[in-house]
Design a protein around this motif. Structure first.
Motif, PDB file in Angstrom:
ATOM      1  N   ALA A  94      50.809  41.767  45.014  1.00  0.00           N
ATOM      2  CA  ALA A  94      49.350  41.446  45.123  1.00  0.00           C
ATOM      3  C   ALA A  94      48.619  42.641  46.024  1.00  0.00           C
ATOM      4  O   ALA A  94      48.764  42.614  46.854  1.00  0.00           O
ATOM      5  CB  ALA A  94      48.705  39.714  44.777  1.00  0.00           C
ATOM      6  N   LYS A  98      40.842  39.785  46.153  1.00  0.00           N
ATOM      7  CA  LYS A  98      40.758  38.601  44.639  1.00  0.00           C
ATOM      8  C   LYS A  98      39.991  37.651  44.103  1.00  0.00           C
ATOM      9  O   LYS A  98      40.926  36.966  42.832  1.00  0.00           O
ATOM     10  CB  LYS A  98      40.579  37.091  45.717  1.00  0.00           C
ATOM     11  N   PRO A 100      37.875  39.737  40.695  1.00  0.00           N
ATOM     12  CA  PRO A 100      37.630  40.332  39.682  1.00  0.00           C
ATOM     13  C   PRO A 100      36.231  41.886  40.101  1.00  0.00           C
ATOM     14  O   PRO A 100      36.945  42.196  39.923  1.00  0.00           O
ATOM     15  CB  PRO A 100      36.451  39.612  38.742  1.00  0.00           C
ATOM     16  N   LEU A 103      38.593  43.671  42.627  1.00  0.00           N
ATOM     17  CA  LEU A 103      40.114  43.389  42.486  1.00  0.00           C
ATOM     18  C   LEU A 103      39.109  45.178  41.685  1.00  0.00           C
ATOM     19  O   LEU A 103      40.312  46.338  41.319  1.00  0.00           O
ATOM     20  CB  LEU A 103      40.442  42.389  41.221  1.00  0.00           C
ATOM     21  N   CYS A 133      50.814  37.329  40.535  1.00  0.00           N
ATOM     22  CA  CYS A 133      49.471  37.578  41.403  1.00  0.00           C
ATOM     23  C   CYS A 133      48.824  38.795  40.597  1.00  0.00           C
ATOM     24  O   CYS A 133      48.630  39.223  39.584  1.00  0.00           O
ATOM     25  CB  CYS A 133      49.129  37.402  42.584  1.00  0.00           C
ATOM     26  N   SER A 134      47.985  38.869  41.089  1.00  0.00           N
ATOM     27  CA  SER A 134      47.124  40.682  41.407  1.00  0.00           C
ATOM     28  C   SER A 134      48.193  41.951  40.798  1.00  0.00           C
ATOM     29  O   SER A 134      47.701  42.884  40.065  1.00  0.00           O
ATOM     30  CB  SER A 134      45.237  41.078  42.472  1.00  0.00           C
ATOM     31  N   PHE A 137      48.307  43.422  37.748  1.00  0.00           N
ATOM     32  CA  PHE A 137      47.053  44.291  37.008  1.00  0.00           C
ATOM     33  C   PHE A 137      47.791  46.128  37.083  1.00  0.00           C
ATOM     34  O   PHE A 137      47.501  45.903  36.130  1.00  0.00           O
ATOM     35  CB  PHE A 137      46.181  44.287  37.517  1.00  0.00           C
ATOM     36  N   THR A 152      49.565  36.194  35.349  1.00  0.00           N
ATOM     37  CA  THR A 152      48.342  36.743  36.522  1.00  0.00           C
ATOM     38  C   THR A 152      48.053  35.084  36.645  1.00  0.00           C
ATOM     39  O   THR A 152      47.899  34.196  36.659  1.00  0.00           O
ATOM     40  CB  THR A 152      47.639  37.517  36.279  1.00  0.00           C
ATOM     41  N   SER A 153      46.926  35.229  38.393  1.00  0.00           N
ATOM     42  CA  SER A 153      46.512  34.677  39.047  1.00  0.00           C
ATOM     43  C   SER A 153      45.102  33.219  37.979  1.00  0.00           C
ATOM     44  O   SER A 153      44.850  34.401  37.676  1.00  0.00           O
ATOM     45  CB  SER A 153      45.709  35.166  40.543  1.00  0.00           C
ATOM     46  N   LEU A 156      42.353  35.093  37.337  1.00  0.00           N
ATOM     47  CA  LEU A 156      42.121  36.181  36.757  1.00  0.00           C
ATOM     48  C   LEU A 156      42.171  36.543  34.863  1.00  0.00           C
ATOM     49  O   LEU A 156      42.424  37.351  34.661  1.00  0.00           O
ATOM     50  CB  LEU A 156      42.040  37.172  37.550  1.00  0.00           C
ATOM     51  N   PHE A 160      41.560  40.134  32.764  1.00  0.00           N
ATOM     52  CA  PHE A 160      43.070  40.453  32.679  1.00  0.00           C
ATOM     53  C   PHE A 160      43.103  40.798  30.475  1.00  0.00           C
ATOM     54  O   PHE A 160      43.599  41.775  30.414  1.00  0.00           O
ATOM     55  CB  PHE A 160      44.097  39.531  32.534  1.00  0.00           C
TER      56      PHE A 160
END
Length: 337
Positions: A94, A98, A100, A103, A133-134, A137, A152-153, A156, A160
């Motif tokens: 990741a 953490k 949006p 990220l 996790c992230s 993405f 994913t997390s 998120l 996503f």
């Protein structure tokens, strides 16, 4: 190259020693990176204790820049993506971002297209790709996940879905396998993903490592999802969520829900599907489950009484729903398991 495939039984068939690359980007999540390296390192250290020891996992930290720093400012020694042998498996930890907004900004940085290109090249060469996790993405940015299932997390999920509408997201799952791709959920799911790769080499070794790490089998993130956190990602969904929480014991009405959200039934259904990947009724049931778990953990009411408070006719129905949604029984939930 090692022959690696994931089938319906989620096994990875290994014929020779495996070359495992960790693709490390600037700002990597420290815990995620350490979870990957320490889990694989422990597996290598303990392999010799088995009657039939699997081959060593050749772990390499790879970057698309010569200088990599973690989110906490630590320097990571990496080799450049162009200077290493073709991998059998590539895992993406990741980012340290953490939420949006941060990220989203992280994904615009110039190293991302280079990382995407490396993933595309390795995939073309036959590598199995995974992300946690992230990190999912970054894998989705490559377009390789289009037409596939992923996770994913959990928090998120709305972001996503908006960015990658061609990927079928199920953020309730801890691990999702889709042909040559494996994705994992939030934070400590890095350990689950590493164990999944190890299990493909040796189920006995994966079980041994899991025992030493005190990791239990976790198939779902659903128990940890905070529904109203997801609702706040969209004003219409938030209005629906506020209405739903007041109606848990009374029951569901799509017409009343749409009126409370200030929209039509069709628009409400479309919005929840695009933001949460759920129907209004399904999300309503999620809120019931969340409140039921809270009541079970914080009070002494019987299962039948809790069922009545969240709109179910009896405890049998609630027990079945909790088992299906969370993979947990009432006793486990009461003791916080």
């Amino acid at each position: 190259m090692t022959d690696i495939s994931i089938g319906n039984n989620d096994n990875i068939d290994i014929i020779a020693a495996m070359k495992l690359h960790l693709l490390v980007c600037d700002g990597v999540f420290d815990l995620g990176l350490a979870a990957f390296t320490d889990t694989v390192g422990l597996a290598n250290a303990m392999a010799g204790s088995l009657p039939q020891a699997p081959a060593h996992i050749e772990l390499t930290l790879v970057g698309v820049r010569r200088r990599i720093r973690t989110a906490q400012g630590l320097t990571v020694p990496v080799v450049t993506a162009h200077g290493v042998p073709e991998p059998d498996v590539v895992l993406v930890p990741a980012f340290g971002d953490k939420m949006p907004d941060t990220l989203s900004a992280r994904l615009t940085r110039p190293d991302v297209p280079d990382a995407v290109a490396a993933l595309q090249q390795w995939c073309t060469a036959g590598a199995h790709l995974g992300a946690a996790c992230s990190g999912s993405f970054l894998l989705a940015e490559s377009g390789l996940l289009d037409g596939h299932r992923a996770t994913t997390s959990w928090w998120l999920g709305p972001m996503f879905r908006q960015r990658y509408p061609n990927v079928t997201l199920d953020e309730s799952r801890m691990i999702v396998n889709s042909t040559r791709f494996t994705t994992a959920g939030a934070a400590l799911a890095h350990v689950d993903l590493a164990l999944r790769i190890i299990r493909g080499r040796s189920p006995a070794l994966a079980a041994l490592v899991a025992r030493y790490l005190l990791v239990e089998t976790r198939s779902s993130q659903a128990e940890f999802v905070i529904p109203d956190h997801l609702a706040h990602a969209d004003p219409m969904v938030e209005r629906f969520e506020c209405w739903a929480r007041r109606r848990l014991a009374q029951g569901f009405s799509l017409a009343e829900a749409a009126s409370a959200a200030g929209t039509s039934e069709r628009t409400l259904a479309r919005r929840l599907q695009s933001v949460l990947g759920k129907t209004p009724l399904s999300y309503f049931q999620d809120l019931r489950v969340e409140h039921a778990v809270h009541l079970l953990r914080t009070g002494n009411a019987s299962v039948d009484q809790v069922a009545a408070q969240v709109g179910y006719s009896d405890g049998v129905t609630l027990r079945a729903l909790l088992r299906r949604k969370l993979g947990r029984g009432v006793r486990e939930l009461r003791r916080g398991g």
